[in-house]
Design a protein around this motif. Structure first.
Motif: not given
Length: 113
Positions: A104-113
């Motif tokens: 989940i953390l890895d997926g959140l880090k990959q989200l565009p800002v």
């Protein structure tokens, strides 16, 4: 449905505890509908089983069937123990699974800002 005069505890045989951890947001569904099973169920369980042919939450079932959450939980737990209903995992099931939390953390880090 039965008359409103039937007390909730009568529907569950006086039981209040469940075999499964069921939160109000827990989703359930019927993995393989069986019409003969539906016909054999008590009216409240039958209504629950029929509604669960489409994925639905414990809270939605309680409102739709006008039954207390405690009764819904016991009836759902009974049907799940028979294999008639599938209980979809909730966040509670993953609370100590570090692998899932890392994903989940890895997926959140990959989200565009």
């Amino acid at each position: 449905m039965r008359s409103r005069r039937v007390r909730p505890y009568a529907l569950t045989g006086g039981r209040t505890r469940t075999r499964h951890h069921l939160l109000v947001e827990t989703l359930i569904s019927v993995p393989q509908y069986d019409p003969s099973l539906s016909d054999a169920l008590m009216p409240e369980s039958r209504a629950l089983y029929e509604r669960a042919r489409v994925q639905i939450s414990i809270a939605e079932l309680s409102v739709a069937l006008a039954l207390p959450l405690g009764v819904i939980r016991v009836l759902v737990s009974d049907l799940a123990s028979q294999g008639a209903i599938f209980i979809h995992p909730t966040a509670y099931a993953y609370q100590n699974d570090h692998h899932v939390l890392e994903r989940i953390l890895d997926g959140l880090k990959q989200l565009p800002v």
